[in-house]
Scaffold this motif. Structure first.
Motif, PDB file in Angstrom:
ATOM      1  N   ARG A 141      -5.651  21.285  48.708  1.00 49.36           N
ATOM      2  CA  ARG A 141      -6.008  22.270  47.693  1.00 49.36           C
ATOM      3  C   ARG A 141      -6.288  21.555  46.381  1.00 49.36           C
ATOM      4  O   ARG A 141      -5.751  20.483  46.117  1.00 49.36           O
ATOM      5  CB  ARG A 141      -4.863  23.277  47.511  1.00 49.36           C
ATOM      6  CG  ARG A 141      -4.699  24.125  48.765  1.00 49.36           C
ATOM      7  CD  ARG A 141      -3.407  24.860  48.899  1.00 49.36           C
ATOM      8  NE  ARG A 141      -2.958  25.584  47.732  1.00 49.36           N
ATOM      9  CZ  ARG A 141      -1.794  26.205  47.662  1.00 49.36           C
ATOM     10  NH1 ARG A 141      -0.977  26.182  48.689  1.00 49.36           N
ATOM     11  NH2 ARG A 141      -1.449  26.845  46.571  1.00 49.36           N
ATOM     12  N   THR A 142      -7.134  22.174  45.564  1.00 50.43           N
ATOM     13  CA  THR A 142      -7.438  21.559  44.267  1.00 50.43           C
ATOM     14  C   THR A 142      -6.205  21.607  43.375  1.00 50.43           C
ATOM     15  O   THR A 142      -5.367  22.509  43.481  1.00 50.43           O
ATOM     16  CB  THR A 142      -8.613  22.270  43.562  1.00 50.43           C
ATOM     17  OG1 THR A 142      -8.304  23.654  43.436  1.00 50.43           O
ATOM     18  CG2 THR A 142      -9.910  22.087  44.327  1.00 50.43           C
ATOM     19  N   LEU A 143      -6.123  20.623  42.503  1.00 53.00           N
ATOM     20  CA  LEU A 143      -4.985  20.533  41.594  1.00 53.00           C
ATOM     21  C   LEU A 143      -5.110  21.567  40.477  1.00 53.00           C
ATOM     22  O   LEU A 143      -6.209  22.005  40.139  1.00 53.00           O
ATOM     23  CB  LEU A 143      -4.917  19.131  40.970  1.00 53.00           C
ATOM     24  CG  LEU A 143      -4.716  17.972  41.934  1.00 53.00           C
ATOM     25  CD1 LEU A 143      -4.633  16.665  41.156  1.00 53.00           C
ATOM     26  CD2 LEU A 143      -3.470  18.166  42.785  1.00 53.00           C
ATOM     27  N   LYS A 144      -3.984  21.930  39.910  1.00 50.86           N
ATOM     28  CA  LYS A 144      -3.933  22.839  38.773  1.00 50.86           C
ATOM     29  C   LYS A 144      -3.860  22.004  37.504  1.00 50.86           C
ATOM     30  O   LYS A 144      -3.317  20.899  37.492  1.00 50.86           O
ATOM     31  CB  LYS A 144      -2.709  23.756  38.852  1.00 50.86           C
ATOM     32  CG  LYS A 144      -2.674  24.615  40.098  1.00 50.86           C
ATOM     33  CD  LYS A 144      -3.766  25.629  40.075  1.00 50.86           C
ATOM     34  CE  LYS A 144      -3.670  26.568  41.264  1.00 50.86           C
ATOM     35  NZ  LYS A 144      -4.735  27.521  41.302  1.00 50.86           N
ATOM     36  N   PHE A 145      -4.394  22.542  36.418  1.00 44.42           N
ATOM     37  CA  PHE A 145      -4.437  21.826  35.152  1.00 44.42           C
ATOM     38  C   PHE A 145      -3.452  22.451  34.171  1.00 44.42           C
ATOM     39  O   PHE A 145      -3.412  23.672  34.022  1.00 44.42           O
ATOM     40  CB  PHE A 145      -5.851  21.876  34.575  1.00 44.42           C
ATOM     41  CG  PHE A 145      -6.007  21.118  33.292  1.00 44.42           C
ATOM     42  CD1 PHE A 145      -5.855  19.745  33.255  1.00 44.42           C
ATOM     43  CD2 PHE A 145      -6.305  21.785  32.111  1.00 44.42           C
ATOM     44  CE1 PHE A 145      -5.997  19.043  32.070  1.00 44.42           C
ATOM     45  CE2 PHE A 145      -6.456  21.095  30.926  1.00 44.42           C
ATOM     46  CZ  PHE A 145      -6.300  19.721  30.910  1.00 44.42           C
ATOM     47  N   GLY A 146      -2.650  21.621  33.523  1.00 45.38           N
ATOM     48  CA  GLY A 146      -1.692  22.097  32.539  1.00 45.38           C
ATOM     49  C   GLY A 146      -1.792  21.333  31.239  1.00 45.38           C
ATOM     50  O   GLY A 146      -2.258  20.194  31.206  1.00 45.38           O
TER      51      GLY A 146
END
Length: 173
Positions: A52-57
């Motif tokens: 899955r694509t990574l989440k950005f924080g």
């Protein structure tokens, strides 16, 4: 990535916010949008474990130690919100609209309560009406009354180590 720490230097192209006073990556330093570059790359990356694509924080400091607007509000015992109205909220809305961070890790709210920071106003928009409302997560550092009480998860104080089971998600920051 830290979008801005307590000294107020913005790691993104914040030139459309007049109160950044040329203290950002486009006017002083690399002359490129570091936060934008990282945001694009993280969102393209795929986890080899979940596919899955990574989440950005984003980590973002609300206060700025040397900002005259902050000192103005402090001298008025937080009864004015000049810093919040002219700097903090424009930056937060700009960051979310521009980079769609799934996570906002706020910091620097240890001197004034969440009413001063207009945390409810902003977080209501972020969690219900922004482009990332479905996945939005935020910590609890949005005012003296919010720390270790309100947020998608708790960070409480630095190096938080609870001595009993916690019903809520928490982080040792």
């Amino acid at each position: 990535l830290t979008s801005k720490h307590h000294e107020g230097y913005c790691m993104w192209n914040s030139t459309n916010i007049a109160t950044t006073w040329n203290w950002n990556v486009m006017d002083t330093g690399p002359r490129r949008d570091l936060l934008g570059d990282l945001s694009k790359e993280v969102k393209k990356a795929v986890s080899p474990y979940t596919n899955r694509t990574l989440k950005f924080g984003i980590y973002h400091s609300l206060l700025e130690w040397f900002n005259p607007l902050y000192h103005h509000d402090m001298k008025n015992n937080w009864t004015t919100q000049t810093m919040v109205d002219l700097k903090v909220l424009p930056e937060l809305y700009d960051l979310v609209k521009r980079y769609q961070p799934d996570l906002l890790w706020s910091d620097g709210a240890w001197e004034a309560d969440s009413t001063y920071w207009k945390a409810t106003e902003f977080l209501s928009w972020y969690g219900y009406n922004s482009s990332v409302a479905e996945t939005a997560v935020w910590n609890d550092r949005w005012g003296t009354d919010a720390t270790c009480a309100h947020g998608s998860y708790l960070t409480c104080n630095d190096r938080y180590q609870p001595d009993s089971f916690q019903e809520r998600k928490w982080e040792d920051a």
